[in-house]
Design a protein around this motif. Structure first.
Motif, PDB file in Angstrom:
ATOM      1  N   SER A  69      49.040  74.713  19.110  1.00  4.17           N
ATOM      2  CA  SER A  69      49.179  73.314  19.539  1.00  4.17           C
ATOM      3  C   SER A  69      50.325  73.190  20.544  1.00  4.17           C
ATOM      4  CB  SER A  69      49.474  72.413  18.331  1.00  4.17           C
ATOM      5  OG  SER A  69      48.385  72.406  17.434  1.00  4.17           O
ATOM      6  N   PRO A  70      50.149  72.402  21.616  1.00  2.00           N
ATOM      7  CA  PRO A  70      51.223  72.231  22.606  1.00  2.00           C
ATOM      8  C   PRO A  70      52.412  71.492  22.013  1.00  2.00           C
ATOM      9  CG  PRO A  70      49.416  70.715  23.060  1.00  2.00           C
ATOM     10  CD  PRO A  70      48.942  71.619  21.967  1.00  2.00           C
ATOM     11  N   GLY A 117      54.390  69.392  23.512  1.00  2.00           N
ATOM     12  CA  GLY A 117      54.431  68.006  23.953  1.00  2.00           C
ATOM     13  C   GLY A 117      55.772  67.654  24.590  1.00  2.00           C
ATOM     14  N   THR A 161      52.476  65.362  25.252  1.00  2.00           N
ATOM     15  CA  THR A 161      51.219  65.591  25.961  1.00  2.00           C
ATOM     16  C   THR A 161      50.189  64.598  25.443  1.00  2.00           C
ATOM     17  OG1 THR A 161      49.598  67.278  26.555  1.00  2.00           O
ATOM     18  CG2 THR A 161      50.375  67.301  24.280  1.00  2.00           C
ATOM     19  N   GLU A 162      49.089  64.461  26.183  1.00  2.00           N
ATOM     20  CA  GLU A 162      48.026  63.576  25.729  1.00  2.00           C
ATOM     21  C   GLU A 162      47.539  64.013  24.357  1.00  2.00           C
ATOM     22  OE1 GLU A 162      48.064  62.989  30.128  1.00  2.00           O
ATOM     23  OE2 GLU A 162      48.256  64.710  28.775  1.00  2.00           O
ATOM     24  N   HIS A 177      44.744  64.077  23.045  1.00  2.00           N
ATOM     25  CA  HIS A 177      43.494  64.840  22.978  1.00  2.00           C
ATOM     26  C   HIS A 177      43.711  66.337  23.214  1.00  2.00           C
ATOM     27  CE1 HIS A 177      43.181  65.379  27.343  1.00  2.00           C
ATOM     28  NE2 HIS A 177      43.479  64.094  27.490  1.00  2.00           N
ATOM     29  N   HIS A 178      44.926  66.737  23.608  1.00  2.00           N
ATOM     30  CA  HIS A 178      45.204  68.159  23.790  1.00  2.00           C
ATOM     31  C   HIS A 178      45.479  68.875  22.462  1.00  2.00           C
ATOM     32  CE1 HIS A 178      44.967  68.188  28.061  1.00  2.00           C
ATOM     33  NE2 HIS A 178      45.982  67.371  28.242  1.00  2.00           N
ATOM     34  N   PRO A 211      44.331  70.553  19.228  1.00  2.00           N
ATOM     35  CA  PRO A 211      43.039  71.103  18.823  1.00  2.00           C
ATOM     36  C   PRO A 211      42.400  70.248  17.720  1.00  2.00           C
ATOM     37  CG  PRO A 211      44.726  72.817  18.894  1.00  2.00           C
ATOM     38  CD  PRO A 211      45.438  71.512  19.043  1.00  2.00           C
ATOM     39  N   LYS A 259      45.590  67.651  12.363  1.00  2.00           N
ATOM     40  CA  LYS A 259      46.595  66.863  13.096  1.00  2.00           C
ATOM     41  C   LYS A 259      47.108  65.699  12.245  1.00  2.00           C
ATOM     42  CE  LYS A 259      43.160  64.218  15.740  1.00  2.00           C
ATOM     43  NZ  LYS A 259      42.691  63.888  17.113  1.00  2.00           N
ATOM     44  N   TYR A 284      49.998  59.565  23.566  1.00  2.00           N
ATOM     45  CA  TYR A 284      50.680  60.854  23.701  1.00  2.00           C
ATOM     46  C   TYR A 284      51.222  61.298  22.355  1.00  2.00           C
ATOM     47  CZ  TYR A 284      50.493  59.872  28.700  1.00  2.00           C
ATOM     48  OH  TYR A 284      50.053  59.601  29.965  1.00  2.00           O
ATOM     49  N   VAL A 298      51.751  69.386  31.808  1.00  2.00           N
ATOM     50  CA  VAL A 298      50.674  68.769  31.026  1.00  2.00           C
ATOM     51  C   VAL A 298      50.937  68.915  29.533  1.00  2.00           C
ATOM     52  CG1 VAL A 298      48.208  68.871  30.473  1.00  2.00           C
ATOM     53  CG2 VAL A 298      48.966  69.107  32.844  1.00  2.00           C
ATOM     54  N   TYR A 299      51.523  70.054  29.134  1.00  2.00           N
ATOM     55  CA  TYR A 299      51.646  70.346  27.707  1.00  2.00           C
ATOM     56  C   TYR A 299      53.058  70.288  27.145  1.00  2.00           C
ATOM     57  CZ  TYR A 299      46.919  72.103  28.487  1.00  2.00           C
ATOM     58  OH  TYR A 299      45.602  72.215  28.829  1.00  2.00           O
TER      59      TYR A 299
END
Length: 603
Positions: free
Chosen positions: A143-144, A146, A148-149, A151-152, A154, A160, A178, A424-425
């Protein structure tokens, strides 16, 4: 804490039935409530409400959950964050938060309800679980970080939601566009980069952390537990902590120490970047970096810059941003470009600001005041090939997630990306630099205009809407730039819901500035501070009089301690007396309050 439609219905069932068999229940709802600390297993096959769960259920019992859309977030990280921000501002909501809170019955007539405050109290008193198995560990790793959006993240079942229940991630206000890992979440994510690489079983939980803490403290731990810790990669050679082990102890520390640190941030204007580069350039060329030489070089640079703009836009200057177009038009109309520079740029303030953020230092060379670029200043120069402004709210998008729990603002995320400190991430290399600089020690500086804005903010705080009411667009821009700088310097906090509050250092500084005569120039700057601090260190404190007295023979010692030239030191003493920080051979109460404010600033 996360309560959606299904988990909300389950809370109400438990309020009525007291206990329920888990075999007949929505498994995801049970997991979310359990990790949120709202239900517990009374037996392996049954659940019941915790004290906090009962309190939340009583608050939500009037909601018809069947009417809600599937997945509707009744209580979640962004809702808690909006309630908290209202509490910090005498229960007032803002245009950003009011409708979302009112939809849940948590706001009415511009203030939060008693139920909203009860929800927040329960949230603060409730202990969430930390249960991470091998599958969840892999989910966290990919997982990023952040912001971040959302929806990024998983999509794997309700993982989540479980992260949010454990307070490892938080969503942006007002509607969760976000997501970012919290301070606790970042610590967990870092730990799992070093340890927990197994295919099944528990990877990180309270029992593992407690056992690891015993190993670190040299206490006795049973052999089976030591074998487990070694298999997970937290220890080696029976009792030696690995890098993963030390990272895990940081998770344990954060879970037990829930005191949020003040949000530290950073800001620099394009012109300040140019002044910083000018000092470096002059130094490389062997030219003394005096104020006069810096100004001469910077004036030449700005003339060339605006000549290019005039050539590019010609008569289309109105296509430029309004403030810049006004400066460009004045440049085109005026022949005296030195006067034009003085009208539109304030080199003295740029230098004070650079010194306040530790990017330059003022010193003495051949009896003259000169400026030196610090190591941190060199790092900024290396990053600023394109000479761009960096705003406090952009850096705060990154540093805010270091708190135990807090939510970012959508506009801040977008600005951080425009300024290229957020990808982005996650944070870029540039973003990590400014996040690091935000934590560095600061010297005090408030410009004349910033002081006017600072004084207009009551100690109880106010909303941006109130502050900007009745102002034209140009003035609104100037005001928000001042708020941005005041926040970066540590005196106010601009909350994600649009409220502005004074920090602890800000309240002390407000008190220190109360004795400064109205209309005084820069009411506090690094030079004042260095002089006052040097005199206070050399002098003797008289507690009853609330002042520090210095013998005249020790003034020269204070001057050397300040690092300033004799001329600069003596001029600063005169100005500091006019500002009421100093008396005759003494530091007054206002001066001592200034020192106290700076101490709080760098706590």
């Amino acid at each position: 804490m996360i309560i959606k439609k299904e988990s909300g219905k389950l809370l109400l069932k438990l309020l009525e039935a007291k206990k329920l068999a888990v075999a007949d229940l929505n498994n995801e709802a049970v997991e979310e409530l359990n990790l949120s600390g709202l239900v517990r297993f009374s037996t392996p096959a049954e659940i019941e409400l915790t004290y906090g769960g009962e309190g939340i259920a009583n608050i939500l019992k009037d909601i018809n959950f069947d009417e809600l859309k599937d997945g509707f977030r009744v209580i979640s990280s962004e809702i808690i964050s909006m309630i908290e921000m209202a509490i910090l501002n005498k229960d007032k909501t803002t245009s950003i938060t009011n409708d979302v809170l009112a939809q849940r019955g948590f706001a009415k007539d511009g203030v939060i309800t008693d139920n909203a405050k009860k929800v927040f109290d329960i949230y603060m008193a409730t202990e969430p679980e930390l249960v991470i198995d091998a599958q969840m560990a892999n989910y966290i790793r990919k997982s990023p970080m952040g912001p971040t959006e959302a929806h990024h993240l998983p999509v794997e079942g309700n993982k989540k939601d479980l992260l949010e229940a454990m307070r490892l991630i938080t969503y942006s206000i007002p509607v969760g566009e976000y997501v970012t890992f919290t301070g606790l979440g970042q610590a967990v994510k870092e730990t799992l980069n070093y340890a927990g690489f197994v295919e099944e079983g528990s990877v990180l939980d309270i029992s593992i952390l407690e056992a690891l803490a015993k190993v670190a403290d040299g206490e006795e731990v049973d052999v089976e537990t030591l074998i487990l810790l070694e298999e997970l990669g937290y220890i080696a050679d029976v009792d030696t902590l690995t890098e993963g082990g030390y990272k895990a102890l940081e998770v344990y520390r954060i879970m037990h120490d829930k005191t949020d640190k003040a949000v530290k941030t950073f800001a620099i204007e394009k012109e300040e970047v140019q002044a910083l580069k000018t000092i470096a350039k002059l130094s490389e060329e062997g030219i003394e970096t005096t104020f006069e030489e810096i100004k001469k070089e910077l004036v030449d640079k700005k003339i060339k810059e605006f000549k290019k703009l005039i050539d590019k836009y010609g008569k289309r200057l109105n296509e430029m941003p309004k403030v810049k177009a006004k400066v460009a038009q004045e440049f085109a109309d005026m022949k005296d470009h030195i006067k034009w520079f003085d009208n539109n740029f304030n080199l003295r303030d740029y230098l004070y600001s650079l010194e306040a953020f530790g990017l330059i230092s003022e010193g003495e060379s051949n009896g003259k005041s000169v400026y030196f670029v610090t190591d941190n200043g060199k790092k900024v120069i290396a990053d600023q090939a394109d000479e761009r402004s960096i705003h406090s709210w952009s850096v705060k998008t990154l540093s805010l997630s270091n708190k135990f729990f807090s939510s970012p603002n959508r506009k801040w995320v977008e600005e951080a990306r425009r300024e290229r400190i957020l990808s982005v991430y996650e944070a870029t290399k540039s973003g990590l630099l400014y996040e690091e600089l935000a934590e560095c020690e600061k010297l005090p500086f408030i410009s004349k205009y910033e002081a006017e804005i600072f004084k207009s903010i009551p100690s109880s705080g106010m909303s941006c809407e109130e502050l900007l009411s009745g102002k034209d667009e140009e003035e609104k821009t100037h005001i928000m730039e001042a708020i941005d700088k005041l926040e970066a310097k540590g005196y106010v906090e601009h909350l994600a819901d649009g409220h502005i509050i004074e920090t602890e250092a800000g309240k002390l500084m407000d008190d220190a500035l109360s004795g400064v005569p109205s209309g005084f120039g820069e009411p506090v700057n690094p030079t004042f501070y260095r002089v006052i601090k040097a005199i206070a260190e050399v002098g003797s404190l008289y507690v009853k009089e609330k002042k520090v007295r210095i013998q005249p023979k020790n003034i020269k010692k204070a001057q050397k301690l300040s690092g300033l030239s004799a001329e600069k030191f003596n001029k600063a003493i005169i100005a500091a007396k006019e500002a009421k920080y100093l008396g005759n051979n003494s530091v007054n109460e206002s001066g001592l309050k200034l020192l106290e404010a700076v101490e709080a600033l760098n706590k």
